[in-house]
Design an enzyme around this catalytic site. Structure first.
Site, short mmCIF file in Angstrom:
data_model
loop_
_atom_site.label_atom_id
_atom_site.label_comp_id
_atom_site.label_asym_id
_atom_site.label_seq_id
_atom_site.Cartn_x
_atom_site.Cartn_y
_atom_site.Cartn_z
N SER A 135 0.83 -1.20 0.00
CA SER A 135 0.00 0.00 0.00
C SER A 135 0.86 1.25 0.00
CB SER A 135 -0.91 0.02 1.22
OG SER A 135 -0.15 0.29 2.40
N LYS A 136 0.21 2.39 -0.22
CA LYS A 136 0.96 3.65 -0.24
C LYS A 136 1.56 3.95 1.13
CE LYS A 136 -2.95 6.79 0.65
NZ LYS A 136 -3.73 7.93 0.10
N ARG A 137 0.93 3.49 2.19
CA ARG A 137 1.45 3.73 3.53
C ARG A 137 2.73 2.94 3.80
NH1 ARG A 137 -0.71 8.41 4.55
NH2 ARG A 137 -2.97 8.40 4.25
N ASP A 138 2.91 1.83 3.09
CA ASP A 138 4.12 1.03 3.28
C ASP A 138 5.36 1.79 2.86
OD1 ASP A 138 2.81 -1.26 4.28
OD2 ASP A 138 2.24 -1.85 2.25
#
Length: 505
Positions: free
Chosen positions: A261-264
């Site tokens: 995900s983008k948060r990773d």
């Protein structure tokens, strides 16, 4: 293949293009080029509530930067436009009505409250709510109303949806990656295809557009695999030729647990977007591979190996080699774990492969931005040739080679304790005399002269080379010390030795 290959990449403009989307675009591109076909970009923007300004242009810019531009799409109009679904919305209703006429779809007038009550009842009975052949006769739809009642509701302008009525059977599917799949269609729900606001759902628009754009192969992410049965049934209901399907594996987090995900990216310290993206809603900026200094060729090569394997030991592939080698049969069905260190490895391989003059030109601009006098472009190119093997990004060069342009302003304390002993200052003063008396100031000339002096005085290598390097560089890193001395010149070499003596003695 007897039929001209036509594939499409069909993202929604709801935000920046994730590298998972770039990988999907890449595999479509490679397949199209391998078979001399056409790669199409279609923007699926039927969900206007989630539309994000700038996202569409971001998608186009990202594909262009990666070097996988589309052949047909927005700004490259072919014979199958428009290429935004929102601009095609007037055509979808006729297809939904056609399915109603064929008995493959029906009007449903159920209100949100009625559906919520039905869900609550199912939950109270510990059942999963499903709107399909087992429950549809309990609701307000054209299967339970008379034709006159249906027409009256339509004439009154009541809200409605058009739902699909799947044929009950054992459906055999074939996926190019996952091979044969059997689906009991009695387990499917009656998906909504069209709403009274005039907009189709993804399922209807997707199938209609793929048919009208003559798409031969649908290559998309694994998340759409559960929709494959519905889409095939829609093709059958219309009596259209069914394209080949291939569902690509997920790109997993570096831990291997869950979808990347983008948060990773923020969590693990690597980009998950090809280009930088600023989220106005959250007031957040996400790094991009371009802005972090990655080369497009490295990113493409890295992405190709997330799910595909050529079956050989070769890992470095230029784009034309990827096109030649790519085959859907070599795409894995299991998820591909993203490895940020491997991404840097690919970057380093492609960075080093660049011509010294190409890197040198970019490095010169970086030096100029720091107001550093770099002499000549030829000099910068020579420096690059000496240090680039240890660089991963352009930004690494200043740390690796800044001493070629500026004398060190300080000396690494740990290295100074290691290199500078009680007798070192006296030896460095003797070294200065040796250098002053050396006529040949090439690397080999300085090497012969200094090593000759060391040998005749029985001086150990470490006693001279370590403090000499520390004086010229500020630490014990860098290429051959004689190359450094030759490059910066005798006068600068002597000046740096004197400075080190004055500070470190």
């Amino acid at each position: 293949m007897s039929q001209e290959v036509r594939v499409r990449f069909a993202p929604s403009p709801t935000g920046p293009l994730h590298i998972g989307g770039v990988r999907t675009a890449l595999f479509n591109y490679l397949f199209a080029k391998k078979h001399k076909g056409t790669f199409i970009l279609r923007i699926e923007d039927t969900d206007q509530n989630r539309y994000v300004p700038g996202a569409e242009q971001y998608i186009i810019d990202a594909l262009n930067w990666c070097g996988i531009p589309f052949d047909e799409g927005i700004g490259k109009e072919g014979n199958f436009g428009p290429y935004r679904q929102s601009e095609r919305k007037e055509s979808y209703k006729q297809y939904a009505l056609e399915l109603i006429e064929k008995g493959a779809a029906y009007y449903a007038f159920d209100t949100a409250q009625e559906l919520n009550e039905a869900r609550a009842t199912a939950e109270s009975q510990k059942k999963n709510f499903i709107y399909n052949h087992t429950t549809r006769d309990q609701f307000t739809n054209s299967l339970t109303l008379t034709p006159e009642e249906v027409q009256q509701r339509l004439d009154n302008g009541e809200d409605y949806v058009i739902r699909f009525k799947p044929q009950i059977k054992n459906l055999g599917l074939f996926d190019e990656i996952r091979k044969g799949i059997q689906i009991d269609t009695s387990l499917l729900d009656d998906k909504i295809l069209f709403k009274s606001d005039g907009m189709p759902t993804y399922h209807l628009a997707n199938v209609v557009d793929d048919h009208n754009m003559q798409i031969t192969h649908v290559i998309r992410g694994e998340e759409w695999l559960p929709s494959m049965a519905l889409h095939v049934l829609l093709y059958e209901s219309f009596g259209w030729q069914i394209p080949s399907f291939a569902h690509l594996p997920l790109i997993l987090k570096p831990t291997g647990k869950g979808k990347l995900s983008k948060r990773d990216g923020a969590k693990f310290g690597f980009p998950v977007f090809p280009l930088e993206w600023h989220d106005d809603k959250e007031n957040e900026t996400f790094n991009g591979y371009r802005e972090d200094g990655y080369l497009p060729s490295a990113v493409i090569n890295m992405l190709a190996f997330l799910g595909w394997n050529p079956g050989t030991e070769q890992e470095l592939f230029k784009l034309d080699e990827l096109i030649e080698q790519f085959d859907l049969s070599q795409v894995n069905s299991s998820g591909a774990k993203f490895d940020p260190d491997k991404a840097k490895w690919f970057q380093q391989q492609y960075f080093v492969e660049q011509d010294d003059a190409v890197i040198g030109a970019a490095f010169a601009k970086a030096l100029q931005s720091k107001n550093i006098n770099y002499g000549s472009q030829d000099y910068v190119n020579l420096v690059v040739g000496l240090v680039k093997e240890r660089a991963v990004f352009l930004d690494d060069l200043f740390e690796l080679a800044g001493f070629f342009f500026e004398a060190p302003k300080e000396f690494d304390e740990k290295n100074a304790k290691k290199a500078w002993k009680e007798s070192t200052s006296d030896l460095m003063n003797q070294l200065i005399e040796v250098i002053e008396e050396t006529d040949d100031d090439t690397a080999s000339g300085l090497s012969d002269s200094i090593k000759g002096w060391m040998k005749s005085n029985e001086l150990g290598f470490g006693k001279i080379m370590m403090p000499m390097r520390l004086s010229l560089v500020g630490s014990l890193m860098g290429p051959d010390v004689f190359e450094i001395a030759s490059m910066i010149g005798k006068n600068e070499t002597i000046s740096r030795l004197k400075t080190a003596i004055s500070i470190l003695e």
